[in-house]
Structures are given as structure tokens and as C-alpha cells.
Enzyme design. Structure first.
Site, mmCIF file in Angstrom:
data_model
loop_
_atom_site.group_PDB
_atom_site.id
_atom_site.type_symbol
_atom_site.label_atom_id
_atom_site.label_comp_id
_atom_site.label_asym_id
_atom_site.label_seq_id
_atom_site.Cartn_x
_atom_site.Cartn_y
_atom_site.Cartn_z
ATOM 1 N N ASP A 106 0.791 -1.538 0.013
ATOM 2 C CA ASP A 106 0.023 0.008 -0.142
ATOM 3 C C ASP A 106 1.071 1.356 0.065
ATOM 4 O O ASP A 106 0.312 2.101 0.467
ATOM 5 C CB ASP A 106 -0.962 0.316 1.391
ATOM 6 C CG ASP A 106 -1.825 -1.155 0.754
ATOM 7 O OD1 ASP A 106 -2.258 -1.753 0.185
ATOM 8 O OD2 ASP A 106 -2.418 -1.503 2.156
ATOM 9 N N ASP B 69 -7.779 -5.782 10.262
ATOM 10 C CA ASP B 69 -6.995 -4.572 9.404
ATOM 11 C C ASP B 69 -6.812 -3.542 10.402
ATOM 12 O O ASP B 69 -6.363 -2.559 9.789
ATOM 13 C CB ASP B 69 -7.719 -4.591 8.488
ATOM 14 C CG ASP B 69 -8.146 -6.237 7.465
ATOM 15 O OD1 ASP B 69 -6.886 -6.571 7.459
ATOM 16 O OD2 ASP B 69 -9.507 -5.520 6.667
#
Length: 586
Positions: free
Chosen positions: A291, A524
Site C-alpha cells: 500500500d 485490519d
């Protein structure tokens, strides 16, 4: 400390030649003066209309360039109205374009599309180009001799790296994750699956006793891999300065400017440990900085999806600096296999000639720009990984993006937000195409892809068993699709998700392996703000009541409730993943 192989630092040189490619034809520049080094510029008109046109500019370098300033004179009356990936000025007919940092390096022998622009007036190719002050209008010549290499004889092991480290290999099972999984009802069925070991802060290298990484440090895991008789271990390199600039749930310990600490306190010790002679026969797969780089394409100005943090990281260059340094230093070891994170199809799947809508080509070009930075070469990259810690499906068997429903192709329908003009609807098609685009941007032709399938199964009662019979495009897609998220940008603790394909090698010719890099059951991000000393903030995308933002099309987050901090264990989520696994868990 073991010193990695030395990297040859090459000076800035001039490059260039002009060629205009339009309607399938190539026109050489009228001026054929050669710079001493030999080099090339390709000035390619990709579309034209009335008095306007779009052109892309590619530079081919015989020797490495580290920062470029490209100049030419347009035909009289031609002007640039907009440009991307370049800092430019125009005075009369004189155009000057400079790199914007991340695209400033071009490796020896590499061709790189560096920028594009919209012009008005004549689309005729300029007569002469200069780069860094040198006229260069000709073809590149091969080097007269091979560049010197200075391999460090202290590196352990030896021999060539294998094409696919997963083929025929036993992959390391992390006992910390395995014990948690086995303690869950039904969890023993998957507790022996290999998962990634996340080094999400510097202290994790040594074992910090946190709920995220436990008491085992990197050397402990590597020693345990030897004890298991494993051939491969998977390590996640994840501690960039200003980490996760478009999210808050997994922000890291290092500030945006702390690139020095990243190199000396984080990457260098990891290289030292992995380089120990006792691990010479252990294949170490490094998943590098998830990411990160895709954010520099999609979440920066002038995109409407821009965030201030991502603008900062693009401006200071520390994502490019950090990823290239990590890849170069880890790649210098003979037993490492580097796979750089490449987002997923629901993030990078849009290709377009208009820069503001193009993620696919721009992302591949950004990855290609790493070559030459910090001595990184294409050989340091064994491949790329998609869908890391995400939920995008491997395949959508019951519909295709170009399928015509209701008289219009699905990916051309403005009223179909799930597709949203994306060129892909699954990870298999995306990785196959993106791999070719990466090769076109300078990476080796034998790179392989990994896909994280840890949570993309989407089984259970809601999984369709065939295509919809509806002629309404929205209804057709919603009733036919495997992926049950509200929107493909939803990434946090998705309710209804299930375990995907079990880890396996060589599932397709271009895919090295399906892997479980994200350990199933690890959160997450927290569903609400939780004070912590891990540097992890609260992200609204993890709040089940959040209505979304421009980055997810203003859709509900789709997140589960009552979730802990990122990396911490959720028994409820693990149970749901088991229940909704596809293929089902026996």
C-alpha cells in the site's frame, strides 16, 4: 555487519533522439547529430483532434540518467495546455521539462515513458532534443564493455536463484499464528497453512512481545524455519516513513522525513540477519512495503482522491527512496526473492489515455522508475504481489467487464458503480496484464506474480451459483458477482468475507503462487478509536457506520464491528472466514 554487494553509481549523462509515431508510422527527426554516448527520445502522438493533440515522451538511455532536463523547440504557434509527471515551462516555442523526482532515474539500456502532455497547434515532431544540455538525436549504441561489478565475496550461499521459489517447496508455518488458529473451533483444518511474518516496526525485528508480532524476532523465525525443514519463509517488509498515507489504521512508527532511520535502523539490520551463513539454503521471500507506491498515483494532487499525507510522501520522495533501497539491499543477498506490492485490480485496474483517469499505466511506470534508484536493478525484483491483505476475488466466473447487458458493455455504463469503467473484475486477469506492463517498463521478462488469497473466497449463502437473468445492468452484476463488498475500495475487516484458495505454487503460468500473506483472523484496524503505543490511528473505513468518502465512491465501509487494532486477533472474524471459505474448509 555483513556488507551487501556494492552498487555502481553512474553519473548523469545526456540522452535523446526524436521519433514521431502516429497512425502506425514512425518519423525520424530531421537533425541526426549524435551525442557521444548515444541515446534516444521517442515523441509519440497518441491521439489528435482539430487543432489539439496528446503526446507521450519516452527516453531510452545507454547509460544511467539520474535526473533529466529535456528541451526542444515546437513549431511556431504550438503550445502545451496541460502535462503530467513533469515540471515544465514554455517561452515562445521553447519547451523545458524536468523530472518530478520519482521518474528522474532511467537505468542503463532502459526505455521509460517519462511524461505526457496535451498540446494545441502543430503535432509535427520537434527538430532537435537536448537532455541535460547535450544534443542527442540518434540511436543508442551497445556499451563497448561490460560495466564492472564488485560482488562482495562475504555473501553466504551461492548459485543462481531459481525461477519460482515456491515450486516444490515446503513453506514456513508461523507457529504464533498457527497456535491461534488451532485454538479456534474448526481452526485446526487450516492451522498448518503458511502465512507471512510481518515486521511492522523496528522492534519486531528482535521480538517485542506485542500482540501483533509476539515474542519471536526475525532470527527466531528464520531459526524455526530451519527447524521445520522449510525451504521458503515469507517476510513482510512494512515500516516506511509516513506509512499508509491514505489511511490511518496501520500508520507506522516513522515520520515522513525519517528515511535515514528506515535505512539504518530497519532495513540494514534485516539484511544483516538474513545474510547470515546459516540461512544460505533457506529461500527468503520478501513482500516489500504494501500500500505504498500505488498511493503516489491515485491519492495525490491533482486527483480528487488526494490526501495531504500522500502529497507529502510524493514530494519528499521517501516512498521511492525507501522501497528502492530495501529492494536493492535485500536483493544483494543470494537467498532472497523480492516481490513488490502492486495494489489490486480494484485500485490499479483503470487504464486511460487521460492521465487523471489512468492508474494502470501510471503505476507500472512508477514501479519502473525505481530501477536505478539506490543502485536497485531489475534483477533485484523477482516479481510483484497483488491483493495483499485485501479482498479482491481471483475470478468472476459469471460475468465479464466487456459483456453487453441492456444494450451496453458493462464497463462503459455510467450507471454501474461497481464496474466504474474498470478494465478488470478479478485478480487473475489483472495480474496477467499488469505483469506485461511491468515488463514493458523495464522489469525482467521472467518476473512472477503472487496473489494473496487469504480472505478473498467469498463463499457462504450469498455466493452466486450462476449468472443473473436480469437485463438491468446493475441488477445483473449485483446478482452475478462473487465479491460482495459495497465497493472495491473497501479494505477494512470486510463483513461476509471468507478464506480463499489455500496457498499453492504454480497455479497459472504467470503466477508463482497463491499465498496467505495476511494471517486470517488478524484485524485490519479498530472499529473505533483505541489508545495505543503502536502508532496506529483510527480510520473511519474501519467503522461499520461510516458512509464512505470519495476514495470508495461514498459507499458504506462494509466493515465488521467490535474489531481490535490492526494486527491484533479477532476470534469472531476468524470464525466468519472459516464459515465463508471458498473452497470450503473440510
Amino acid at each position: 555487519m555483513q556488507v551487501p554487494k556494492k552498487r555502481r553509481r553512474l553519473a548523469i549523462i545526456g540522452v535523446a533522439v526524436a521519433a514521431l509515431a502516429a497512425t502506425g508510422l514512425t518519423f525520424a527527426s530531421a537533425n541526426q547529430a549524435l551525442a557521444e554516448e548515444g541515446c534516444k527520445v521517442d515523441y509519440k502522438v497518441v491521439s489528435s483532434w482539430g487543432s489539439g493533440f496528446q503526446a507521450n515522451v519516452t527516453i531510452t538511455a545507454q547509460e544511467a540518467i539520474n535526473g533529466w532536463e529535456l528541451k526542444w523547440n515546437f513549431p511556431s504557434g504550438t503550445t502545451v495546455s496541460s502535462a503530467w509527471n513533469v515540471s515544465y515551462t514554455q517561452s515562445g516555442t521553447a519547451f523545458t521539462g524536468k523530472d518530478v523526482g520519482w521518474n528522474g532515474s532511467i537505468a542503463s539500456g532502459q526505455s521509460k515513458e517519462v511524461f505526457g502532455f496535451i498540446g494545441s497547434g502543430s503535432s509535427t515532431t520537434p527538430a532537435q532534443f537536448t537532455i541535460n544540455g547535450d544534443v542527442c538525436n540518434g540511436t543508442t549504441q551497445p556499451p563497448t564493455s561490460n560495466p564492472p561489478t564488485t560482488e562482495d565475496p562475504g555473501n553466504p550461499g551461492g548459485g543462481d536463484k531459481v525461477d519460482n521459489p515456491y515450486t516444490g517447496s515446503q513453506v514456513y508455518v508461523n507457529p504464533q499464528w498457527s497456535d491461534r488458529a488451532a485454538a479456534e473451533p474448526g481452526g485446526s483444518a487450516v492451522a498448518d497453512e503458511p502465512t507471512g511474518v510481518w515486521l511492522d516496526q523496528t522492534s519486531a525485528i528482535y521480538g517485542n512481545g506485542s500482540p501483533t508480532t509476539g515474542s519471536m524476532g526475525l532470527e527466531d523465525h528464520l531459526d524455526e524455519a530451519l527447524a521445520q525443514g522449510a525451504d521458503v519463509i515469507q517476510i513482510v517488509i512494512y515500516n516506511l516513513p509516513g506509512r499508509d498515507c491514505a489511511a490511518l489504521a496501520s500508520n507506522g512508527q516513522l515520520g515522513a522525513t525519517e528515511i535515514g532511520r528506515y535505512k539504518s535502523e530497519y532495513i540494514d539490520p534485516i539484511v544483516d540477519i538474513m545474510g547470515q551463513a546459516k540461512y544460505a539454503d533457506l529461500k527468503i521471500v520478501n513482500v516489500i512495503e504494501i500500500d505504498s507506491l500505488p498511493n503516489l498515483v491515485t491519492n495525490v494532487t491533482p486527483r480528487a482522491t488526494a490526501t495531504a499525507n500522500c502529497d507529502t510522501m510524493k514530494a519528499n520522495g521517501n516512498y521511492v527512496n525507501g522501497v528502492s533501497y530495501a529492494t536493492a539491499e535485500l536483493g544483494s543477498l543470494p537467498n532472497t526473492y523480492n516481490y513488490i506490492d502492486a495494489g489490486h485490480h480494484g485500485w490499479i485496474g483503470w487504464g486511460d489515455t487521460n492521465a487523471q483517469y489512468d492508474n494502470f499505466h501510471a503505476a507500472a511506470a512508477l514501479f519502473g522508475s525505481l530501477i536505478g534508484e539506490n543502485g536497485m536493478t531489475a534483477d533485484d525484483v523477482h516479481g510483484f504481489i497483488s491483493n495483499t491483505a485485501n479482498y479482491s476475488v481471483l475470478e468472476e466466473p459469471y460475468w465479464a467487464v466487456d459483456q453487453v447487458v441492456g444494450g451496453q458493455a458493462l464497463n462503459q455504463n455510467p450507471n454501474l458503480p461497481w464496474v466504474d469503467w474498470n478494465d478488470f473484475n478479478n485478480e487473475k486477469d489483472f495480474t496477467e496484464a499488469f505483469r506485461e506492463e511491468l515488463i514493458d517498463n523495464g522489469f525482467n521478462s521472467d518476473i512472477g506474480m503472487l496473489i494473496d488469497t487469504s480472505r478473498n473466497g467469498w463463499g457462504g449463502d450469498y455466493r452466486p451459483t450462476g449468472p443473473s437473468t436480469s437485463t438491468n445492468p446493475v441488477t445483473f452484476v449485483d446478482e452475478s458477482r462473487i465479491d460482495q463488498r459495497f465497493q472495491k475500495g473497501n479494505w477494512c475487516n470486510q463483513a461476509g468475507a471468507g478464506l480463499g484458495e489455500r496457498p499453492q505454487a504454480d497455479p497459472e503460468s504467470w503466477i508463482d503462487a497463491y499465498v496467505w500473506i495476511k494471517p486470517p483472523g488478524e484485524s485490519d484496524g479498530a472499529s473505533e478509536a483505541i489508545p495505543n503505543d503502536e502508532g496506529k490511528g483510527f480510520d473511519q473505513m474501519c467503522d461499520p457506520d461510516y458512509g464512505g468518502n470519495i476514495r470508495n465512491g461514498n459507499n458504506p465501509s462494509g466493515a465488521r464491528d467490535d474489531m481490535p487494532l490492526s494486527g491484533h486477533w479477532s476470534s469472531e472474524q476468524f470464525q466468519e472466514l472459516l464459515e465463508n471459505a471458498y473452497p470450503p474448509v473440510n
